[in-house]
Scaffold this motif. Structure first.
Motif, PDB file in Angstrom:
ATOM      1  N   PRO A   1      91.500 -70.898  -1.168  1.00 32.53           N
ATOM      2  CA  PRO A   1      90.347 -71.550  -2.202  1.00 32.53           C
ATOM      3  C   PRO A   1      90.588 -71.379  -3.608  1.00 32.53           C
ATOM      4  N   ASP A   2      89.938 -72.149  -4.345  1.00 32.24           N
ATOM      5  CA  ASP A   2      90.062 -71.905  -5.768  1.00 32.24           C
ATOM      6  C   ASP A   2      89.038 -71.162  -6.343  1.00 32.24           C
ATOM      7  N   VAL A   3      89.019 -70.807  -7.659  1.00 27.35           N
ATOM      8  CA  VAL A   3      88.048 -69.954  -8.455  1.00 27.35           C
ATOM      9  C   VAL A   3      86.661 -70.320  -7.958  1.00 27.35           C
ATOM     10  N   GLY A   4      86.341 -71.667  -8.311  1.00 23.79           N
ATOM     11  CA  GLY A   4      85.013 -72.225  -7.963  1.00 23.79           C
ATOM     12  C   GLY A   4      84.566 -71.920  -6.748  1.00 23.79           C
ATOM     13  N   TYR A   5      85.515 -72.306  -5.986  1.00 27.43           N
ATOM     14  CA  TYR A   5      84.724 -72.190  -4.227  1.00 27.43           C
ATOM     15  C   TYR A   5      84.622 -70.533  -4.187  1.00 27.43           C
ATOM     16  N   MET A   6      85.355 -69.699  -4.741  1.00 31.22           N
ATOM     17  CA  MET A   6      84.990 -68.295  -4.328  1.00 31.22           C
ATOM     18  C   MET A   6      83.811 -67.800  -5.034  1.00 31.22           C
ATOM     19  N   TYR A   7      83.467 -68.374  -6.499  1.00 31.90           N
ATOM     20  CA  TYR A   7      82.496 -68.103  -7.293  1.00 31.90           C
ATOM     21  C   TYR A   7      80.970 -68.334  -6.209  1.00 31.90           C
ATOM     22  N   PHE A   8      81.201 -69.205  -5.956  1.00 29.91           N
ATOM     23  CA  PHE A   8      80.100 -70.098  -5.020  1.00 29.91           C
ATOM     24  C   PHE A   8      79.773 -69.395  -3.762  1.00 29.91           C
ATOM     25  N   THR A   9      80.913 -68.990  -3.290  1.00 31.24           N
ATOM     26  CA  THR A   9      80.672 -68.233  -2.003  1.00 31.24           C
ATOM     27  C   THR A   9      80.227 -66.939  -2.438  1.00 31.24           C
ATOM     28  N   SER A  10      80.425 -66.240  -3.532  1.00 37.08           N
ATOM     29  CA  SER A  10      79.805 -64.799  -3.946  1.00 37.08           C
ATOM     30  C   SER A  10      78.455 -65.010  -4.173  1.00 37.08           C
ATOM     31  N   LEU A  11      78.152 -66.403  -5.025  1.00 37.03           N
ATOM     32  CA  LEU A  11      76.615 -66.623  -5.259  1.00 37.03           C
ATOM     33  C   LEU A  11      76.091 -66.843  -4.009  1.00 37.03           C
ATOM     34  N   HIS A  12      76.285 -67.519  -2.960  1.00 39.09           N
ATOM     35  CA  HIS A  12      75.693 -67.718  -1.771  1.00 39.09           C
ATOM     36  C   HIS A  12      75.581 -66.245  -1.197  1.00 39.09           C
ATOM     37  N   TRP A  13      76.650 -65.292  -1.109  1.00 38.82           N
ATOM     38  CA  TRP A  13      76.347 -64.113  -0.423  1.00 38.82           C
ATOM     39  C   TRP A  13      75.447 -63.235  -1.130  1.00 38.82           C
ATOM     40  N   SER A  14      75.180 -63.273  -2.462  1.00 39.42           N
ATOM     41  CA  SER A  14      74.233 -62.695  -3.299  1.00 39.42           C
ATOM     42  C   SER A  14      72.760 -63.194  -3.062  1.00 39.42           C
TER      43      SER A  14
END
Length: 429
Positions: free
Chosen positions: A80-93
């Motif tokens: 995964p790229d940085v964007g995918y990881m960020y939106f995954t983190s936002l989804h978890w939040s």
């Protein structure tokens, strides 16, 4: 993370707050309030997502990021790229604030402790968020329900009273047209708590609000330089706000004028002989016009009708209160001269066929600055150590300037009797 720049979203909230100052619909203001809550919630979740991603980047054997990367590599054959990881983190939040779930979960003790604190924080914040939205929606529902009840009462009244179809349609049109229109600005009488202010603060408030509006008038501009106390008393004791709805008449022909007014917003139309269906004069009246100044100096009855084309606001100077302020001022004689000149101009206008009389005046129609300066030239300000200039009487006027109009009322006698300044004149319309 470069995406931390999303903190700029905070500025969006302030921009929405500024935009809401121009919105007059109560329902739209409620929607904007909900929108601000949503943006605030997204901003909070952004920071939580950044912290969660930082935990996953720690040098540990097992983190949620390493597990997610291995799963994605195994299933899709890519990292995964940085964007995918960020939106995954936002989804978890976001899932911590709602009953939703996702495949990401804590993989070590640090992540689990952080998850527990986020859950506790989310319970408090999300419950407040939901209650705020529920309250806003309830207020909107009650407001719409009250409006529906009013509309039903209007419909029943017009039907049961057998009001004509034409008049009923005009009433419906007016109500629909003004349903979402701007309400009048908040006036002093709408703020009861101002009654608890010390009088000194109330005086200063009224002067700051009203003085800039009346100063374009040459009389008040000159008066401010020779007797600032008089202007202060006029603002405090004689001035009030007026509001006129669209299509409403401010006054009609033949009605007695009790106040002088100046238009501060909106547009009006002055009609002469409107009731006779043969309008002999139609004049647009807008911001800056003065209305029925004659009320301050003579017993005046309006010559025409002034009707509002839109919602209008005016500043009214009550004639009786105005005279009560003037009666004990040292420059009263100057006002007598001004009143005499004003009465003379009324007579001149009547003879020259100026049909609107003293009902409507533009700034250039008023008695000029030069004339007013001559009238008050005998009253020179004297500087002292206690503030602005204080009026000093410089001399006396010849007896011929003690104004006596056609009914024979001598103003010197009125002043000796302690009465207010009152110029009784029989002036032809």
């Amino acid at each position: 993370l470069r995406l931390v720049r999303l903190v700029r979203l905070i500025k969006v909230i302030s921009l929405i707050a500024e935009f809401s100052d121009y919105v007059r619909s109560e329902n739209m203001l409620t929607v904007i309030g909900i929108l601000k809550l949503l943006i605030a919630l997204i901003v909070v979740n952004h920071f939580i997502a950044c912290a969660w991603y930082s935990l996953g980047d720690l040098d540990a054997d097992s983190t949620w990021t390493t597990k997610l990367k291995s799963d994605l590599l195994e299933e899709e054959g890519r990292e995964p790229d940085v964007g995918y990881m960020y939106f995954t983190s936002l989804h978890w939040s976001l899932t911590q604030f709602t009953p939703a779930s996702m495949e990401v979960f804590p993989c070590n003790e640090f992540e689990r402790i952080f998850n527990i604190f986020v859950l506790i924080f989310a319970m408090v914040v999300f419950s407040s968020f939901v209650s705020s939205i529920t309250n806003s929606v309830s207020v909107m529902r009650v407001r719409n329900e009250q409006r529906s009840i009013q509309e039903e009462h209007v419909r029943r009244y017009l039907t049961e009273r057998k009001v004509s179809l034409d008049l009923g349609n005009r009433i419906y049109h007016f109500l629909r047209q003004h349903r979402y229109k701007a309400h009048r600005r908040v006036q002093e009488e709408d703020v009861p708590i101002f009654a608890t202010l010390p009088e000194q603060l109330l005086v200063q408030l009224r002067v700051e609000v009203y003085e800039p509006i009346i100063l374009p008038h040459p009389l008040f501009e000159r008066l401010r330089s020779v007797d600032w106390v008089c202007v202060t008393k006029i603002c405090h004791l004689a001035i009030s706000d007026r509001f006129v709805c669209a299509e409403q008449d401010l006054f009609g022909a033949g009605e007695r004028a009790l106040s002088a007014m100046t238009v501060t917003s909106g547009e009006m139309t002055y009609y002469k002989d409107r009731e006779a269906n043969s309008v002999s004069l139609r004049l647009k009246v807008s911001t800056g016009f003065w209305v029925s100044e004659a009320a301050l100096w003579v017993h005046w009855r309006h010559l025409g009708t002034l009707s509002a084309n839109s919602d209008c606001e005016l500043l009214a100077i009550n004639a009786k209160a105005f005279r009560n302020v003037l009666v004990d001022r040292p420059c009263l004689e100057g006002f007598r001269v001004y009143a005499q000149r004003f009465a003379d101009r009324l007579s001149e206008d009547s003879k020259s066929g100026v049909t609107r009389g003293a009902d409507i005046q533009e700034v250039h129609d008023l008695i000029s600055d030069e004339e007013v300066e001559v009238m008050f030239a005998d009253f020179m300000p004297e500087e002292d150590d206690h503030g602005p200039a204080r009026l000093q009487r410089g001399g006396s006027y010849p007896s011929r300037l003690s104004l006596v109009l056609t009914t024979g009322v001598d103003l010197r006698g009125l002043r000796r009797a302690g009465s207010s300044l009152s110029l009784r004149a029989s002036l032809a319309a």
